[in-house]
Write a protein that holds these residues in place. Structure first.
Motif, PDB file in Angstrom:
ATOM      1  N   ARG A  77       0.835  -1.196   0.000  1.00  0.00           N
ATOM      2  CA  ARG A  77       0.000   0.000   0.000  1.00  0.00           C
ATOM      3  C   ARG A  77       0.868   1.243   0.000  1.00  0.00           C
ATOM      4  O   ARG A  77       2.005   1.233   0.465  1.00  0.00           O
ATOM      5  CB  ARG A  77      -0.962   0.006   1.176  1.00  0.00           C
ATOM      6  CG  ARG A  77      -0.298   0.162   2.539  1.00  0.00           C
ATOM      7  CD  ARG A  77      -1.346   0.011   3.641  1.00  0.00           C
ATOM      8  NE  ARG A  77      -0.761   0.158   4.970  1.00  0.00           N
ATOM      9  CZ  ARG A  77      -1.410  -0.066   6.105  1.00  0.00           C
ATOM     10  NH1 ARG A  77      -2.694  -0.454   6.068  1.00  0.00           N
ATOM     11  NH2 ARG A  77      -0.800   0.108   7.257  1.00  0.00           N
ATOM     12  N   GLN A  78       0.276   2.301  -0.533  1.00  0.00           N
ATOM     13  CA  GLN A  78       0.969   3.582  -0.570  1.00  0.00           C
ATOM     14  C   GLN A  78      -0.016   4.690  -0.239  1.00  0.00           C
ATOM     15  O   GLN A  78      -0.989   4.901  -0.976  1.00  0.00           O
ATOM     16  CB  GLN A  78       1.605   3.829  -1.934  1.00  0.00           C
ATOM     17  CG  GLN A  78       2.476   5.064  -1.978  1.00  0.00           C
ATOM     18  CD  GLN A  78       3.357   5.118  -3.215  1.00  0.00           C
ATOM     19  OE1 GLN A  78       3.087   4.430  -4.200  1.00  0.00           O
ATOM     20  NE2 GLN A  78       4.407   5.891  -3.148  1.00  0.00           N
ATOM     21  N   ALA A  79       0.252   5.369   0.858  1.00  0.00           N
ATOM     22  CA  ALA A  79      -0.570   6.497   1.273  1.00  0.00           C
ATOM     23  C   ALA A  79       0.030   7.780   0.702  1.00  0.00           C
ATOM     24  O   ALA A  79       1.227   7.812   0.378  1.00  0.00           O
ATOM     25  CB  ALA A  79      -0.630   6.570   2.797  1.00  0.00           C
ATOM     26  N   PRO A  80      -0.751   8.840   0.567  1.00  0.00           N
ATOM     27  CA  PRO A  80      -0.226  10.100   0.022  1.00  0.00           C
ATOM     28  C   PRO A  80       0.985  10.585   0.793  1.00  0.00           C
ATOM     29  O   PRO A  80       0.965  10.649   2.030  1.00  0.00           O
ATOM     30  CB  PRO A  80      -1.409  11.052   0.171  1.00  0.00           C
ATOM     31  CG  PRO A  80      -2.605  10.176   0.151  1.00  0.00           C
ATOM     32  CD  PRO A  80      -2.192   8.916   0.846  1.00  0.00           C
ATOM     33  N   GLY A  81       2.054  10.894   0.072  1.00  0.00           N
ATOM     34  CA  GLY A  81       3.254  11.426   0.698  1.00  0.00           C
ATOM     35  C   GLY A  81       4.124  10.396   1.381  1.00  0.00           C
ATOM     36  O   GLY A  81       5.122  10.755   2.011  1.00  0.00           O
ATOM     37  N   LYS A  82       3.754   9.120   1.273  1.00  0.00           N
ATOM     38  CA  LYS A  82       4.530   8.067   1.923  1.00  0.00           C
ATOM     39  C   LYS A  82       5.043   7.067   0.890  1.00  0.00           C
ATOM     40  O   LYS A  82       4.543   6.989  -0.232  1.00  0.00           O
ATOM     41  CB  LYS A  82       3.684   7.352   2.970  1.00  0.00           C
ATOM     42  CG  LYS A  82       3.274   8.224   4.140  1.00  0.00           C
ATOM     43  CD  LYS A  82       2.567   7.412   5.209  1.00  0.00           C
ATOM     44  CE  LYS A  82       2.210   8.261   6.411  1.00  0.00           C
ATOM     45  NZ  LYS A  82       1.552   7.466   7.483  1.00  0.00           N
TER      46      LYS A  82
ATOM     47  N   ASP B  72      -5.768   5.216   9.342  1.00  0.00           N
ATOM     48  CA  ASP B  72      -4.373   5.053   8.906  1.00  0.00           C
ATOM     49  C   ASP B  72      -4.215   3.986   7.832  1.00  0.00           C
ATOM     50  O   ASP B  72      -3.158   3.896   7.202  1.00  0.00           O
ATOM     51  CB  ASP B  72      -3.479   4.704  10.090  1.00  0.00           C
ATOM     52  CG  ASP B  72      -3.167   5.916  10.963  1.00  0.00           C
ATOM     53  OD1 ASP B  72      -2.620   5.737  12.060  1.00  0.00           O
ATOM     54  OD2 ASP B  72      -3.490   7.042  10.535  1.00  0.00           O
ATOM     55  N   ASP B  73      -5.231   3.165   7.622  1.00  0.00           N
ATOM     56  CA  ASP B  73      -5.179   2.156   6.565  1.00  0.00           C
ATOM     57  C   ASP B  73      -5.518   2.743   5.191  1.00  0.00           C
ATOM     58  O   ASP B  73      -5.400   2.046   4.175  1.00  0.00           O
ATOM     59  CB  ASP B  73      -6.142   1.012   6.873  1.00  0.00           C
ATOM     60  CG  ASP B  73      -5.760   0.238   8.127  1.00  0.00           C
ATOM     61  OD1 ASP B  73      -6.669  -0.078   8.919  1.00  0.00           O
ATOM     62  OD2 ASP B  73      -4.555  -0.040   8.305  1.00  0.00           O
ATOM     63  N   THR B  74      -5.947   3.992   5.175  1.00  0.00           N
ATOM     64  CA  THR B  74      -6.278   4.635   3.904  1.00  0.00           C
ATOM     65  C   THR B  74      -5.049   4.708   2.994  1.00  0.00           C
ATOM     66  O   THR B  74      -4.004   5.220   3.392  1.00  0.00           O
ATOM     67  CB  THR B  74      -6.826   6.047   4.146  1.00  0.00           C
ATOM     68  OG1 THR B  74      -8.063   5.948   4.867  1.00  0.00           O
ATOM     69  CG2 THR B  74      -7.062   6.779   2.827  1.00  0.00           C
ATOM     70  N   ALA B  75      -5.185   4.176   1.801  1.00  0.00           N
ATOM     71  CA  ALA B  75      -4.063   4.114   0.854  1.00  0.00           C
ATOM     72  C   ALA B  75      -4.533   3.494  -0.451  1.00  0.00           C
ATOM     73  O   ALA B  75      -5.653   2.964  -0.527  1.00  0.00           O
ATOM     74  CB  ALA B  75      -2.919   3.289   1.429  1.00  0.00           C
ATOM     75  N   VAL B  76      -3.665   3.542  -1.440  1.00  0.00           N
ATOM     76  CA  VAL B  76      -3.874   2.730  -2.639  1.00  0.00           C
ATOM     77  C   VAL B  76      -3.191   1.392  -2.395  1.00  0.00           C
ATOM     78  O   VAL B  76      -2.014   1.356  -2.012  1.00  0.00           O
ATOM     79  CB  VAL B  76      -3.291   3.401  -3.893  1.00  0.00           C
ATOM     80  CG1 VAL B  76      -3.489   2.503  -5.107  1.00  0.00           C
ATOM     81  CG2 VAL B  76      -3.954   4.758  -4.136  1.00  0.00           C
ATOM     82  N   TYR B  77      -3.924   0.322  -2.577  1.00  0.00           N
ATOM     83  CA  TYR B  77      -3.408  -1.023  -2.329  1.00  0.00           C
ATOM     84  C   TYR B  77      -3.048  -1.678  -3.665  1.00  0.00           C
ATOM     85  O   TYR B  77      -3.860  -1.698  -4.603  1.00  0.00           O
ATOM     86  CB  TYR B  77      -4.447  -1.855  -1.585  1.00  0.00           C
ATOM     87  CG  TYR B  77      -4.526  -1.501  -0.125  1.00  0.00           C
ATOM     88  CD1 TYR B  77      -5.058  -0.281   0.286  1.00  0.00           C
ATOM     89  CD2 TYR B  77      -4.059  -2.370   0.865  1.00  0.00           C
ATOM     90  CE1 TYR B  77      -5.119   0.065   1.627  1.00  0.00           C
ATOM     91  CE2 TYR B  77      -4.116  -2.037   2.203  1.00  0.00           C
ATOM     92  CZ  TYR B  77      -4.641  -0.817   2.578  1.00  0.00           C
ATOM     93  OH  TYR B  77      -4.689  -0.477   3.915  1.00  0.00           O
ATOM     94  N   TYR B  78      -1.843  -2.217  -3.719  1.00  0.00           N
ATOM     95  CA  TYR B  78      -1.330  -2.838  -4.934  1.00  0.00           C
ATOM     96  C   TYR B  78      -1.075  -4.328  -4.710  1.00  0.00           C
ATOM     97  O   TYR B  78      -0.484  -4.714  -3.697  1.00  0.00           O
ATOM     98  CB  TYR B  78      -0.022  -2.189  -5.363  1.00  0.00           C
ATOM     99  CG  TYR B  78      -0.132  -0.729  -5.732  1.00  0.00           C
ATOM    100  CD1 TYR B  78       0.052   0.271  -4.788  1.00  0.00           C
ATOM    101  CD2 TYR B  78      -0.405  -0.351  -7.048  1.00  0.00           C
ATOM    102  CE1 TYR B  78      -0.036   1.612  -5.129  1.00  0.00           C
ATOM    103  CE2 TYR B  78      -0.495   0.988  -7.400  1.00  0.00           C
ATOM    104  CZ  TYR B  78      -0.312   1.962  -6.439  1.00  0.00           C
ATOM    105  OH  TYR B  78      -0.413   3.281  -6.782  1.00  0.00           O
ATOM    106  N   CYS B  79      -1.476  -5.102  -5.680  1.00  0.00           N
ATOM    107  CA  CYS B  79      -1.185  -6.529  -5.682  1.00  0.00           C
ATOM    108  C   CYS B  79       0.168  -6.759  -6.354  1.00  0.00           C
ATOM    109  O   CYS B  79       0.528  -6.064  -7.320  1.00  0.00           O
ATOM    110  CB  CYS B  79      -2.293  -7.246  -6.453  1.00  0.00           C
ATOM    111  SG  CYS B  79      -2.017  -9.004  -6.720  1.00  0.00           S
ATOM    112  N   ASN B  80       0.915  -7.715  -5.853  1.00  0.00           N
ATOM    113  CA  ASN B  80       2.216  -8.065  -6.403  1.00  0.00           C
ATOM    114  C   ASN B  80       2.339  -9.581  -6.469  1.00  0.00           C
ATOM    115  O   ASN B  80       1.876 -10.278  -5.559  1.00  0.00           O
ATOM    116  CB  ASN B  80       3.316  -7.475  -5.521  1.00  0.00           C
ATOM    117  CG  ASN B  80       4.692  -7.949  -5.905  1.00  0.00           C
ATOM    118  OD1 ASN B  80       5.158  -8.985  -5.429  1.00  0.00           O
ATOM    119  ND2 ASN B  80       5.346  -7.213  -6.777  1.00  0.00           N
TER     120      ASN B  80
END
Length: 121
Positions: free
Chosen positions: A38-43, A88-96
């Motif tokens: 996952r990637q949150a804004p600014g992180k 805090d779990d808010t983010a874009v979640y990516y599968c790999n």
């Protein structure tokens, strides 16, 4: 050509649940580890959970006890059950996934397009 297609993101209130799915398709000989980042804004992008082809699981400390990763090898699909969600779990979640396209190739990392998860009241 290998594709990872994610689904299941959305908006949920704190304490709620969501289930993410990611299906791999295309030229696939075998799949090793599958996981969610996952990637949150600014992180920076961070590992959330991973599962090997044999079923060994690994979780980020921040999600232990709340998230569960699983996979269906027959369907080339990985899931992420997310419970007790927090803002805090808010983010874009990516599968790999580490995928071998044919018997003579090595494993290469493939990524999904990402799915937004928003936790807010």
């Amino acid at each position: 050509q290998v594709q990872l297609v994610e689904s299941g993101g959305g908006w949920v209130q704190p304490g709620g649940s969501l289930r993410l799915s990611c299906a791999a398709s295309g030229s696939i000989f075998s799949i090793n580890t599958m996981g969610w980042y996952r990637q949150a804004p600014g992180k920076e992008r961070e590992l959330v959970a991973a599962i090997t082809s044999g079923g060994n699981r690994n979780y980020a400390d921040s999600v232990k006890g709340r998230f569960t990763i699983s996979r269906d090898n027959a369907k080339n699909t990985v899931y992420l059950q997310m419970n007790s969600l927090k803002p805090d779990d808010t983010a874009v979640y990516y599968c790999n996934a580490a995928i071998r396209a044919y018997s003579g190739s090595g494993y290469y990392a493939y990524w999904g397009q990402g799915t937004q998860v928003t936790v807010s009241s």
